[in-house]
Structures are given as structure tokens and as C-alpha cells.
Design a protein around this motif. Structure first.
Motif, short mmCIF file in Angstrom:
data_model
loop_
_atom_site.label_atom_id
_atom_site.label_comp_id
_atom_site.label_asym_id
_atom_site.label_seq_id
_atom_site.Cartn_x
_atom_site.Cartn_y
_atom_site.Cartn_z
N VAL A 118 0.82 -1.22 0.00
CA VAL A 118 0.00 0.00 0.00
C VAL A 118 0.85 1.27 0.00
O VAL A 118 0.33 2.35 -0.23
CB VAL A 118 -1.01 0.03 1.17
N GLY A 119 2.16 1.14 0.26
CA GLY A 119 3.05 2.29 0.21
C GLY A 119 2.99 3.21 1.41
O GLY A 119 3.25 4.40 1.30
N ALA A 120 2.70 2.66 2.57
CA ALA A 120 2.64 3.45 3.81
C ALA A 120 4.02 3.45 4.46
O ALA A 120 4.23 2.86 5.51
CB ALA A 120 1.58 2.88 4.75
N TRP A 121 4.95 4.14 3.85
CA TRP A 121 6.36 4.05 4.25
C TRP A 121 6.67 4.70 5.58
O TRP A 121 7.62 4.33 6.25
CB TRP A 121 7.25 4.65 3.17
N GLY A 122 5.91 5.68 6.01
CA GLY A 122 6.24 6.42 7.22
C GLY A 122 5.83 5.76 8.51
O GLY A 122 6.00 6.33 9.58
N VAL A 123 5.29 4.55 8.45
CA VAL A 123 4.78 3.87 9.65
C VAL A 123 5.78 2.80 10.08
O VAL A 123 6.14 1.93 9.30
CB VAL A 123 3.41 3.21 9.37
N ALA A 124 6.23 2.88 11.33
CA ALA A 124 7.10 1.84 11.88
C ALA A 124 6.24 0.65 12.29
O ALA A 124 5.13 0.82 12.79
CB ALA A 124 7.85 2.38 13.09
N ILE A 125 6.75 -0.57 12.05
CA ILE A 125 6.01 -1.78 12.41
C ILE A 125 6.96 -2.71 13.16
O ILE A 125 8.07 -2.97 12.70
CB ILE A 125 5.45 -2.50 11.16
N VAL A 126 6.52 -3.20 14.32
CA VAL A 126 7.29 -4.16 15.10
C VAL A 126 6.38 -5.31 15.52
O VAL A 126 5.15 -5.18 15.51
CB VAL A 126 7.92 -3.50 16.36
N GLY A 127 6.98 -6.43 15.90
CA GLY A 127 6.22 -7.60 16.33
C GLY A 127 6.49 -7.90 17.80
O GLY A 127 7.59 -7.68 18.30
N LEU A 128 5.47 -8.39 18.47
CA LEU A 128 5.57 -8.75 19.88
C LEU A 128 5.18 -10.21 20.03
O LEU A 128 4.12 -10.62 19.57
CB LEU A 128 4.62 -7.88 20.71
N ALA A 129 6.07 -11.00 20.64
CA ALA A 129 5.80 -12.43 20.79
C ALA A 129 6.24 -12.89 22.18
O ALA A 129 7.17 -12.33 22.76
CB ALA A 129 6.54 -13.22 19.72
N LYS A 130 5.58 -13.91 22.66
CA LYS A 130 5.94 -14.49 23.95
C LYS A 130 6.93 -15.63 23.73
O LYS A 130 6.78 -16.42 22.82
CB LYS A 130 4.70 -15.05 24.64
N ALA A 131 7.92 -15.70 24.59
CA ALA A 131 8.83 -16.84 24.63
C ALA A 131 8.42 -17.66 25.84
O ALA A 131 8.47 -17.19 26.97
CB ALA A 131 10.27 -16.37 24.77
N ARG A 132 7.95 -18.86 25.59
CA ARG A 132 7.49 -19.70 26.69
C ARG A 132 8.60 -20.69 27.07
O ARG A 132 9.24 -21.26 26.22
CB ARG A 132 6.24 -20.46 26.29
N SER A 133 8.76 -20.86 28.36
CA SER A 133 9.75 -21.81 28.85
C SER A 133 9.25 -22.39 30.17
O SER A 133 8.38 -21.83 30.83
CB SER A 133 11.11 -21.14 29.04
#
Length: 171
Positions: A118-133
Motif C-alpha cells: 500500500v506504500g505506507a512508508w512512514g509507519v514503523a512496524i514491530v512484532g511482539l511475541a511471547k517466549a514460553r519456557s
């Protein structure tokens, strides 16, 4: 008034912490968080929760029916809903500063593909995940869950401090 002033100062520090963690040039004013839910591979939906200045913005909450994905494919579903949301945001001139994806490398990769399409270059994107142990404590097995953030799909995750205000915002 004192309480509001103190809360405002806390939010400024919180958003500065998000800026530092995510490597942003300025603290994010608007943060959109996406999550995919499904019921036995049918009725796949997504939700978007929006924060403005570190505070929940209920007017920015959205639910999305996943339209183009058959079955349970969280990666493709994430790509669809992030793409739809970004496209709409571009049309309305209301793009977020940061998107937080509930998921690890795969979901983040698909969200970035949607951003590129879509060309939305100005938006930062990060991922959040759980590490289970699991660990043993006094003869009992305990399950632990540590939140990790991915800045890119190929980067090593950054473990969030359990007492961090940034972690509490992201949870």
C-alpha cells in the motif's frame, strides 16, 4: 490537576521509552496494535486497539472480518487486515506512527509486505511475541512467559523487562 499532570508526565516518559526501544526518530503519538483471533479455523477476525499519547483511544478500536483468507492462516490474515487498515489510513490521512503486531517474525514479515503493497512508508512496524519456557522451582514445574519484541523479521528479539512500563503498554 496534580494527578493529571503526573499522568501526562508518565505518558511522556513511556512514549520516550517506546521511541528508544523501537529506534524511532520521535515518540509515537498514535500506536495501533493488531491481533488475529479464530474459532476452530472459521470466523477469523482481527482487532485493532489504538493508543493516542499513551492512552487507550476507544474511538480508534476496530474489528475486521478476514475476507480473503480461507481457514486458519494467521500470517495471511495479518497481512490482509494491516493492509486494509493502512490503506484506509492513507485515504483518511490518519496513519499511526507505530504498528505493534501480536506475533513473531512471520506475522511481522507479512505486515511489512502489506505496508509495502500500500506504500505506507512512514509507519514503523514491530512484532511482539511471547517466549514460553519451563523451569523447576522447589520440585514443581513452572511455566514462564517472557515478552519479546522483533524490530525486523530477521533480527534477534529484544526481551522486555517484566517491570517495564513499555512492556505493560504492549501487553
Amino acid at each position: 490537576l496534580t494527578r493529571r499532570t503526573k499522568k501526562g508526565e508518565e505518558n511522556v516518559r513511556l512514549l520516550e521509552g517506546v521511541r528508544e526501544l523501537c529506534g524511532l526518530s520521535s515518540p509515537p503519538e498514535v500506536i495501533d496494535c493488531f491481533d488475529i483471533s479464530n474459532l476452530q479455523s472459521s470466523h477469523v477476525v482481527a482487532s485493532r486497539v489504538r493508543f493516542r499519547s499513551g492512552v487507550k483511544d476507544r474511538a480508534g478500536y476496530r474489528h475486521f472480518k478476514v475476507k480473503t483468507v480461507d481457514g486458519q492462516d494467521d500470517f495471511a490474515s495479518m497481512k490482509e487486515v494491516v493492509g486494509r487498515s493502512l490503506k484506509r489510513g492513507m485515504e483518511d490521512g490518519l496513519l499511526p506512527d507505530l504498528i505493534l503486531i501480536d506475533g513473531g517474525q512471520g506475522q511481522l514479515r507479512n505486515a511489512l509486505e502489506a505496508q509495502e503493497e500500500v506504500g505506507a512508508w512512514g509507519v514503523a512496524i514491530v512484532g511482539l511475541a511471547k517466549a514460553r519456557s519451563e523451569r523447576e522451582f522447589k520440585g514443581r514445574r513452572l511455566e514462564q512467559s517472557e515478552e519479546r519484541i522483533y524490530l525486523t523479521p530477521d533480527s534477534e528479539p529484544i526481551e522486555l523487562n517484566p517491570r517495564s512500563s513499555v512492556r505493560h503498554l504492549f501487553e
